[in-house]
Design a protein around this motif. Structure first.
Motif, PDB file in Angstrom:
ATOM      1  N   GLN A 109      -7.341   0.894  -2.060  1.00 49.46           N
ATOM      2  CA  GLN A 109      -6.188   1.794  -1.865  1.00 49.46           C
ATOM      3  C   GLN A 109      -6.411   3.110  -2.608  1.00 49.46           C
ATOM      4  O   GLN A 109      -6.199   4.194  -2.063  1.00 49.46           O
ATOM      5  CB  GLN A 109      -4.903   1.136  -2.374  1.00 49.46           C
ATOM      6  CG  GLN A 109      -4.497  -0.088  -1.558  1.00 49.46           C
ATOM      7  CD  GLN A 109      -3.191  -0.711  -2.053  1.00 49.46           C
ATOM      8  OE1 GLN A 109      -2.272  -0.008  -2.467  1.00 49.46           O
ATOM      9  NE2 GLN A 109      -3.099  -2.022  -2.005  1.00 49.46           N
ATOM     10  N   GLN A 113      -6.626  -2.991  -4.719  1.00 52.83           N
ATOM     11  CA  GLN A 113      -6.156  -1.759  -5.373  1.00 52.83           C
ATOM     12  C   GLN A 113      -7.274  -0.713  -5.423  1.00 52.83           C
ATOM     13  O   GLN A 113      -7.029   0.480  -5.248  1.00 52.83           O
ATOM     14  CB  GLN A 113      -5.651  -2.074  -6.791  1.00 52.83           C
ATOM     15  CG  GLN A 113      -4.749  -0.994  -7.385  1.00 52.83           C
ATOM     16  CD  GLN A 113      -3.449  -0.818  -6.589  1.00 52.83           C
ATOM     17  OE1 GLN A 113      -2.910  -1.772  -6.031  1.00 52.83           O
ATOM     18  NE2 GLN A 113      -2.949   0.408  -6.523  1.00 52.83           N
ATOM     19  N   THR A 137      -1.718  -0.734   7.175  1.00 47.58           N
ATOM     20  CA  THR A 137      -3.082  -0.757   6.652  1.00 47.58           C
ATOM     21  C   THR A 137      -3.615  -2.184   6.741  1.00 47.58           C
ATOM     22  O   THR A 137      -2.847  -3.133   6.882  1.00 47.58           O
ATOM     23  CB  THR A 137      -3.107  -0.304   5.177  1.00 47.58           C
ATOM     24  OG1 THR A 137      -2.118  -1.045   4.468  1.00 47.58           O
ATOM     25  CG2 THR A 137      -2.809   1.181   5.060  1.00 47.58           C
ATOM     26  N   CYS A 186       0.853  -1.219   0.000  1.00 48.51           N
ATOM     27  CA  CYS A 186       0.000   0.000   0.000  1.00 48.51           C
ATOM     28  C   CYS A 186       0.879   1.255   0.000  1.00 48.51           C
ATOM     29  O   CYS A 186       0.608   2.216   0.762  1.00 48.51           O
ATOM     30  CB  CYS A 186      -0.930   0.032   1.203  1.00 48.51           C
ATOM     31  SG  CYS A 186      -2.127  -1.295   1.252  1.00 48.51           S
TER      32      CYS A 186
END
Ligand code: PMP
Length: 358
Positions: free
Chosen positions: A261, A258, A88, A68
């Motif tokens: 994120q 993703q 995270t 991340c």
């Protein structure tokens, strides 16, 4: 299977959005139904965030960035902490589970208030550690003196849920400091601040400031509530080096997609707009809490995006009446209901229901 798993309750989340809508919509005889059962943000995604996620969706044949990296850099800037103090995870509940895994096992004790976030007993039991539940005061707030008294040489971790789920009540600066002074340095205190952005009481400390002064304090935050990303599952911890490093070790590989994120980064960049929405929800919270009090209900002072009503053995009946009226709320059988602050129409329906139920 490990013996510890025997008897662990499975999560009983509020109804899914779809089932809530179907049930309440059907009951109310119309298409409108509101889900006020999971403390979600009622606003739809911001266009800028949605665009980012849509663009990122084009490459979900690839694994996400496991570390991340960009999100960690953004968070480090936003909070003024080193990247090495961040980790995270798959929602903040995922990070909480890692914290227990990293600190506590059979023979160890984990202290938290009760009632509080329903995941604490489950994740503690999964690790094989023992839960030490310290009852809230009659005013529904953390009893920090009793929590300090509960510390033994087996205590490894203490959760302080601030504001507390499901009561919305808070721990203020002076009492938290007094409590932390009594906690041995080798016991980790987790300030679970899932609802931090909804706090308007200036006496409630920012956990990030507390963490800066105390090596055994860490902070849990989430993008699920104020930032409106509950469905994307991303949370994080701010913790001193050894703890943050342990979290990075215990993380589920690729546990933050993703899409999550990139949505989190886009949300940090759109923070002003998102916090403006939080301001509107806080105004609605005041309206709902005051409305309930005018109707004669006892409502603990809430600093989160929900209200708590103690109903005892009328809990299930009340939840049913709400569902008939078109709002799905969260009953805790035999105890009370937690009702998320939602769209103003939803809050209106709720207030009408409480008025006629008394
Ligand atoms: N902590 C508290 C106090 C919560 O109420 C919740 C959500 N119900 C969480 C953590 C976990 O949220 P998430 O996993 O979505 O970050």
């Amino acid at each position: 299977l490990r013996a510890e798993l025997e008897g662990i309750p499975t999560y009983k989340p509020g109804r899914s959005a779809q089932s809530a809508a179907t049930a309440a919509g059907a009951a109310a005889g119309g298409p409108v139904a509101y889900k006020l059962s999971s403390n979600e943000n009622p606003y739809p995604p911001l266009p800028s965030v949605l665009e980012t996620v849509t663009a990122a969706a084009g490459s979900f044949n690839r694994y996400p960035d496991m570390m991340c990296t960009s999100l960690m850099n953004e968070l480090a800037d936003r909070f003024g902490v080193p990247v090495s103090h961040l980790s995270t995870g798959t929602g903040s509940v995922g990070v909480a589970q890692q914290l227990i895994q990293a600190t506590s096992g059979p023979g160890d004790e984990v202290i938290y208030a009760w009632r509080s976030f329903e995941a604490y007993p489950i994740i503690t039991q999964i690790s094989g550690a023992t839960s030490v539940q310290v009852p809230l005061t009659p005013g529904e707030v953390h009893d920090l003196d009793a929590m300090a008294d509960a510390i033994t040489d087996r205590t490894r971790l203490i959760f302080v849920c601030n504001p507390n789920n499901p009561t919305g009540t808070v721990v203020r600066r002076a009492e938290l400091e007094r409590f932390l002074d009594r906690v041995p340095g080798d016991v980790l205190v987790v300030l679970d601040e899932a609802y931090r952005e909804f706090i308007r009481d200036a006496e409630v400390p920012d956990g990030v400031q507390v963490y800066r002064e105390r090596p055994n304090v860490c902070v849990l935050r989430t993008f699920s509530k104020a930032y409106g990303l509950a469905g994307l599952r991303v949370g994080f911890a701010i913790a001193h080096e050894p703890v943050a490093a342990a979290l990075r070790k215990t993380a589920v590989p690729f546990g933050v997609s993703q899409l999550a994120q990139e949505a989190a980064i886009a949300s940090l960049r759109a923070e002003d707009e998102l916090l403006g929405r939080v301001g509107s929800l806080v105004s609605e919270r005041t309206r709902v809490a005051e409305g309930l009090r005018v109707q004669g209900w006892t409502v603990p002072e809430t600093q989160a995006n929900f209200v708590w009503l103690r109903l005892g053995d009328r809990t299930a009946e009340f939840a049913g009446v709400c569902e008939q009226a078109g709002v799905v709320i969260r009953p805790f059988p035999g105890e009370g209901v937690r009702v998320t602050i939602g769209e103003s129409e939803a809050n209106d329906i709720f207030l009408k229901t409480t008025e006629s139920f008394r």
